[in-house]
Write a protein that holds these residues in place. Structure first.
Motif, PDB file in Angstrom:
ATOM      1  N   THR A 179       0.834  -1.104   0.122  1.00  0.00           N
ATOM      2  CA  THR A 179      -0.082   0.147   0.105  1.00  0.00           C
ATOM      3  C   THR A 179       0.774   1.310  -0.189  1.00  0.00           C
ATOM      4  O   THR A 179       1.905   1.315   0.720  1.00  0.00           O
ATOM      5  CB  THR A 179      -0.922   0.114   1.121  1.00  0.00           C
ATOM      6  OG1 THR A 179      -1.681  -1.131   1.153  1.00  0.00           O
ATOM      7  CG2 THR A 179      -1.809   1.244   1.223  1.00  0.00           C
ATOM      8  N   GLN A 180       0.694   2.131  -0.759  1.00  0.00           N
ATOM      9  CA  GLN A 180       1.362   3.499  -0.970  1.00  0.00           C
ATOM     10  C   GLN A 180       0.853   4.467   0.012  1.00  0.00           C
ATOM     11  O   GLN A 180      -0.406   4.687  -0.052  1.00  0.00           O
ATOM     12  CB  GLN A 180       1.465   4.084  -2.473  1.00  0.00           C
ATOM     13  CG  GLN A 180       2.151   5.282  -2.642  1.00  0.00           C
ATOM     14  CD  GLN A 180       2.318   5.595  -4.003  1.00  0.00           C
ATOM     15  OE1 GLN A 180       1.727   5.070  -4.874  1.00  0.00           O
ATOM     16  NE2 GLN A 180       3.068   6.719  -4.220  1.00  0.00           N
ATOM     17  N   TYR A 181       1.707   5.129   0.753  1.00  0.00           N
ATOM     18  CA  TYR A 181       1.528   6.210   1.452  1.00  0.00           C
ATOM     19  C   TYR A 181       2.809   7.297   1.291  1.00  0.00           C
ATOM     20  O   TYR A 181       3.765   6.791   1.528  1.00  0.00           O
ATOM     21  CB  TYR A 181       1.357   6.017   2.989  1.00  0.00           C
ATOM     22  CG  TYR A 181       1.420   7.228   3.902  1.00  0.00           C
ATOM     23  CD1 TYR A 181       0.085   7.917   3.912  1.00  0.00           C
ATOM     24  CD2 TYR A 181       2.327   7.607   4.639  1.00  0.00           C
ATOM     25  CE1 TYR A 181       0.019   8.973   4.441  1.00  0.00           C
ATOM     26  CE2 TYR A 181       2.244   8.883   5.480  1.00  0.00           C
ATOM     27  CZ  TYR A 181       0.938   9.538   5.360  1.00  0.00           C
ATOM     28  OH  TYR A 181       0.920  10.583   6.246  1.00  0.00           O
ATOM     29  N   LYS A 182       2.458   8.344   0.475  1.00  0.00           N
ATOM     30  CA  LYS A 182       3.389   9.289   0.234  1.00  0.00           C
ATOM     31  C   LYS A 182       4.441   8.766  -0.293  1.00  0.00           C
ATOM     32  O   LYS A 182       4.158   8.272  -1.579  1.00  0.00           O
ATOM     33  CB  LYS A 182       4.146  10.133   1.440  1.00  0.00           C
ATOM     34  CG  LYS A 182       2.833  11.065   2.177  1.00  0.00           C
ATOM     35  CD  LYS A 182       3.498  11.999   3.246  1.00  0.00           C
ATOM     36  CE  LYS A 182       2.488  12.685   3.648  1.00  0.00           C
ATOM     37  NZ  LYS A 182       2.824  13.752   4.630  1.00  0.00           N
ATOM     38  N   TYR A 183       5.692   8.652  -0.205  1.00  0.00           N
ATOM     39  CA  TYR A 183       6.780   8.001  -1.097  1.00  0.00           C
ATOM     40  C   TYR A 183       7.168   6.646  -0.571  1.00  0.00           C
ATOM     41  O   TYR A 183       8.315   6.180  -1.183  1.00  0.00           O
ATOM     42  CB  TYR A 183       7.879   9.094  -1.002  1.00  0.00           C
ATOM     43  CG  TYR A 183       7.697  10.331  -1.796  1.00  0.00           C
ATOM     44  CD1 TYR A 183       6.944  10.714  -3.049  1.00  0.00           C
ATOM     45  CD2 TYR A 183       7.405  11.616  -1.007  1.00  0.00           C
ATOM     46  CE1 TYR A 183       6.799  11.876  -3.499  1.00  0.00           C
ATOM     47  CE2 TYR A 183       6.868  12.880  -1.516  1.00  0.00           C
ATOM     48  CZ  TYR A 183       6.691  12.894  -2.648  1.00  0.00           C
ATOM     49  OH  TYR A 183       6.426  14.182  -3.206  1.00  0.00           O
ATOM     50  N   SER A 184       6.459   6.045  -0.086  1.00  0.00           N
ATOM     51  CA  SER A 184       6.595   4.859   0.584  1.00  0.00           C
ATOM     52  C   SER A 184       5.645   3.750   0.355  1.00  0.00           C
ATOM     53  O   SER A 184       4.555   4.091   0.073  1.00  0.00           O
ATOM     54  CB  SER A 184       6.963   4.615   2.060  1.00  0.00           C
ATOM     55  OG  SER A 184       8.249   5.632   2.333  1.00  0.00           O
ATOM     56  N   CYS A 185       5.984   2.611   0.338  1.00  0.00           N
ATOM     57  CA  CYS A 185       5.188   1.372  -0.052  1.00  0.00           C
ATOM     58  C   CYS A 185       5.162   0.456   1.581  1.00  0.00           C
ATOM     59  O   CYS A 185       6.255   0.220   2.033  1.00  0.00           O
ATOM     60  CB  CYS A 185       5.782   0.463  -0.798  1.00  0.00           C
ATOM     61  SG  CYS A 185       5.553   1.397  -2.498  1.00  0.00           S
ATOM     62  N   PHE A 186       4.108  -0.102   1.928  1.00  0.00           N
ATOM     63  CA  PHE A 186       3.884  -0.641   3.033  1.00  0.00           C
ATOM     64  C   PHE A 186       3.096  -1.993   2.832  1.00  0.00           C
ATOM     65  O   PHE A 186       2.415  -2.300   2.086  1.00  0.00           O
ATOM     66  CB  PHE A 186       3.032   0.107   4.087  1.00  0.00           C
ATOM     67  CG  PHE A 186       3.695   1.553   4.219  1.00  0.00           C
ATOM     68  CD1 PHE A 186       4.633   1.534   5.444  1.00  0.00           C
ATOM     69  CD2 PHE A 186       3.331   2.573   3.469  1.00  0.00           C
ATOM     70  CE1 PHE A 186       5.020   2.821   5.694  1.00  0.00           C
ATOM     71  CE2 PHE A 186       4.047   3.871   3.923  1.00  0.00           C
ATOM     72  CZ  PHE A 186       4.878   3.791   4.871  1.00  0.00           C
ATOM     73  N   HIS A 187       3.837  -3.092   3.568  1.00  0.00           N
ATOM     74  CA  HIS A 187       3.187  -4.448   3.511  1.00  0.00           C
ATOM     75  C   HIS A 187       2.916  -5.122   4.972  1.00  0.00           C
ATOM     76  O   HIS A 187       3.802  -5.176   5.528  1.00  0.00           O
ATOM     77  CB  HIS A 187       3.921  -5.423   2.838  1.00  0.00           C
ATOM     78  CG  HIS A 187       3.509  -6.757   2.695  1.00  0.00           C
ATOM     79  ND1 HIS A 187       2.607  -6.885   2.165  1.00  0.00           N
ATOM     80  CD2 HIS A 187       3.952  -7.883   3.506  1.00  0.00           C
ATOM     81  CE1 HIS A 187       2.332  -8.351   2.329  1.00  0.00           C
ATOM     82  NE2 HIS A 187       3.036  -8.765   3.013  1.00  0.00           N
TER      83      HIS A 187
END
Length: 164
Positions: free
Chosen positions: A34-42
């Motif tokens: 999932t993208q938030y600003k300039y990062s991706c999260f899992h």
């Protein structure tokens, strides 16, 4: 001369499309992230101890999540709520020096915290950071090795593809 103008127009159109696509939300994170600003999260589907969680993130060109401000903390909280992950490892420890919390593996000191009341308490040498559903997703310290929890990885956009 018209060939050069045609080639130049094609290059401008291609560059414009690349710029448009690269600014679209979600364009640069792999499936399952999932993208938030300039990062991706899992958010993991499995549970690991803190050190194995750190290693799993590293395998996927990422690190356990670092939370630098209220807005990101709120985003992570809602991401965990939507994934039904109750207690989730974050990327900080104070194992090097009790009470000095650092984002690992880079060793950057925390400038923002969201500890639950009475936390961190270092009960039974708790040195790893957790976002805890029992405390309304505030932070808590927990023993690093014996306990397994879900974890959340963070990485920059457009880092290689995830397989598996």
């Amino acid at each position: 001369m018209s060939t050069n103008i045609g080639e130049m127009s094609a290059k401008i159109i291609t560059l414009s499309l690349v710029l448009i696509l690269s600014t679209q939300k979600g364009c640069c994170c792999p499936n399952g992230w999932t993208q938030y600003k300039y990062s991706c999260f899992h958010v993991s589907r499995d549970s690991q101890n803190w050190f194995n969680a750190l290693k799993m993130c590293e395998i996927h060109d990422s690190h356990l999540v670092h939370i630098e401000n209220f807005e990101k903390n709120n985003f992570i909280k809602h991401l965990l709520l939507s994934s039904q992950a109750n207690n989730t490892w974050l990327g900080a420890t104070d194992w090097l020096e009790e009470g000095t919390w650092l984002w690992e593996p880079h060793g950057v000191r925390l400038n923002y915290t969201n500890f639950a009341p009475g936390q961190p308490n270092n009960y039974n040498t708790q040195n790893c950071l957790l976002m805890d559903a029992l405390h309304n997703y505030q932070w808590n310290d927990l023993e690093c090795v014996a306990l397994t929890r879900h974890y959340i990885c963070e990485r920059g956009e457009s880092v290689g593809m995830i397989i598996g």
